[in-house]
Design an enzyme around this catalytic site. Structure first.
Site, PDB file in Angstrom:
ATOM      1  N   GLU A  71       0.831  -1.380   0.178  1.00  0.00           N
ATOM      2  CA  GLU A  71       0.145   0.158  -0.121  1.00  0.00           C
ATOM      3  C   GLU A  71       0.881   1.343   0.154  1.00  0.00           C
ATOM      4  OE1 GLU A  71      -3.190   2.897   0.307  1.00  0.00           O
ATOM      5  OE2 GLU A  71      -2.932   0.659  -0.394  1.00  0.00           O
ATOM      6  N   HIS A  74       2.883   2.027  -3.429  1.00  0.00           N
ATOM      7  CA  HIS A  74       1.681   2.369  -4.295  1.00  0.00           C
ATOM      8  C   HIS A  74       1.362   4.325  -4.036  1.00  0.00           C
ATOM      9  CE1 HIS A  74      -1.866   3.027  -6.815  1.00  0.00           C
ATOM     10  NE2 HIS A  74      -2.530   3.515  -5.917  1.00  0.00           N
ATOM     11  N   HIS A 136     -11.796   5.727  -8.062  1.00  0.00           N
ATOM     12  CA  HIS A 136     -10.321   5.798  -7.735  1.00  0.00           C
ATOM     13  C   HIS A 136      -9.798   5.061  -9.136  1.00  0.00           C
ATOM     14  CE1 HIS A 136      -6.803   6.790  -5.881  1.00  0.00           C
ATOM     15  NE2 HIS A 136      -6.604   5.551  -5.429  1.00  0.00           N
ATOM     16  N   HIS A 243     -20.588  -7.059 -17.093  1.00  0.00           N
ATOM     17  CA  HIS A 243     -19.282  -6.710 -17.571  1.00  0.00           C
ATOM     18  C   HIS A 243     -18.827  -7.761 -18.755  1.00  0.00           C
ATOM     19  CE1 HIS A 243     -14.849  -6.022 -17.413  1.00  0.00           C
ATOM     20  NE2 HIS A 243     -14.765  -7.082 -17.023  1.00  0.00           N
ATOM     21  N   HIS A 301      -4.709  -8.336 -16.825  1.00  0.00           N
ATOM     22  CA  HIS A 301      -6.039  -7.913 -17.432  1.00  0.00           C
ATOM     23  C   HIS A 301      -6.268  -6.338 -17.026  1.00  0.00           C
ATOM     24  CE1 HIS A 301      -9.730  -8.644 -19.273  1.00  0.00           C
ATOM     25  NE2 HIS A 301     -10.485  -8.496 -17.945  1.00  0.00           N
TER      26      HIS A 301
END
Length: 324
Positions: A71, A74, A136, A243, A301
């Site tokens: 975290e 990032h 986000h 999706h 992906h």
């Protein structure tokens, strides 16, 4: 200087998007329970005293170093991107007479980065609320797309004229991509990627039992229905199935786009890249279902979606209306 900085910022933005996907998919989004630091510090607690202090401050949030470092990595990289965007905005204003884009676009990115920082904070403080996590992700992809547009417009010297309706089709391809990013983010943030584990059907049916209203109720908490109960399988199935339908739309739209580009004066490598990215994304989506969402394929992906956006931006940056 501006051209080089825009290319560097676009590359860093891509890394931020991919690393963010890795953090989310490895379940490390709450590796640090506070923001912008981690357990009250600017880095992950290491010493025994720091760890004890962290556990005392957050007794119900045990420190897991691996997740916390993911975290914070990032956050550090996102912070570096923010500084690059700030510098880019300053240069854009000072060199505005030499730009191939409007200087307001580069300066406006600063506001988008601030919004992204707020969404990152709310992601933690609101405990991974699906709507916030999805926004986000969208903000990260939008930042990447805008930086790619700025970089491409300053790298490419010659633009290709095509018919107005073809230009509109290729511009709308970006909108189709954004909508699919939203659907993918909603699927991931609701942990609905494995709601259907068979392909091409879902639970053995071409039109499975679904609760679309519950699936796309935007203000609910993670894993909860709008009444506060547990989100049931029919809602998760609806998220996954929509999706898939979005992926079908993207496939058809971009296959037509490849044909249009192939018939134009566009360099052949660009429609070839677009074709490979579309087919690769479809293959990765199917593989994630069949192989039960292995982390490496899930991150690939997300990276493929980002590369697809960059490719579409690079194509549109080279186009203009024909005069006939």
């Amino acid at each position: 200087m501006f051209k080089r900085l825009s290319v560097l910022a676009a590359m860093v933005a891509f890394c931020v998007v991919v690393l963010g996907a890795y953090v989310r998919l490895s379940d490390a989004g709450l590796g640090c329970p506070d923001w912008p630091g981690c357990y009250g510090a600017l880095t992950v607690p290491q010493s025994e005293a720091a760890i004890a202090s962290a556990q005392q401050a957050y007794p119900d949030k045990p420190l897991q170093h691996a997740k916390a470092w993911k975290e914070m990595a990032h956050r550090y990289l996102a912070g570096s991107l923010g500084l690059l965007v700030l510098l880019l905005g300053v240069l854009a204003y000072r060199q505005r007479q030499f730009l191939h884009t409007t200087w307001q676009l580069s300066v406006g990115l600063i506001g988008l980065i601030v919004l992204q920082a707020l969404l990152g904070m709310w992601t933690v403080t609101l405990l991974l609320k699906p709507m916030i996590v999805t926004l986000h992700l969208l903000g990260g992809m939008t930042t990447l797309a805008v930086l790619s547009w700025i970089a491409c417009r300053h790298v490419v010297s010659q633009r290709i004229a095509i018919r107005p309706w073809q230009l509109r089709w290729l511009q709308l391809a970006l909108l189709v991509w954004i909508l699919q990013v939203l659907l993918g983010g909603w699927t991931s943030s609701n942990y609905a990627a494995l709601a259907c584990t068979d392909f091409p059907t879902c639970h053995g049916a071409w039109w499975p039992d679904m609760d679309v209203g519950e699936a796309f109720h935007l203000t609910r908490a993670l894993g909860e229905s709008r009444e506060g109960g547990q989100l049931h399988l029919n809602a998760l199935t609806a998220i996954q199935w929509v999706h898939r339908l979005g992926a079908l739309l993207v496939f058809v739209w971009l296959m037509v786009s490849v044909k249009l580009l192939w018939q134009s004066a566009m360099p052949r490598w660009l429609p070839a890249c677009l074709l490979m990215l579309v087919l690769g994304q479809i293959a990765l989506g199917i593989a994630n279902l069949i192989l039960q969402l292995p982390l490496v394929l899930a991150v690939m992906h997300n990276a493929g979606a980002a590369l697809l956006g960059i490719c579409l931006v690079a194509i549109n940056a080279r186009l203009k209306h024909s005069l006939d």
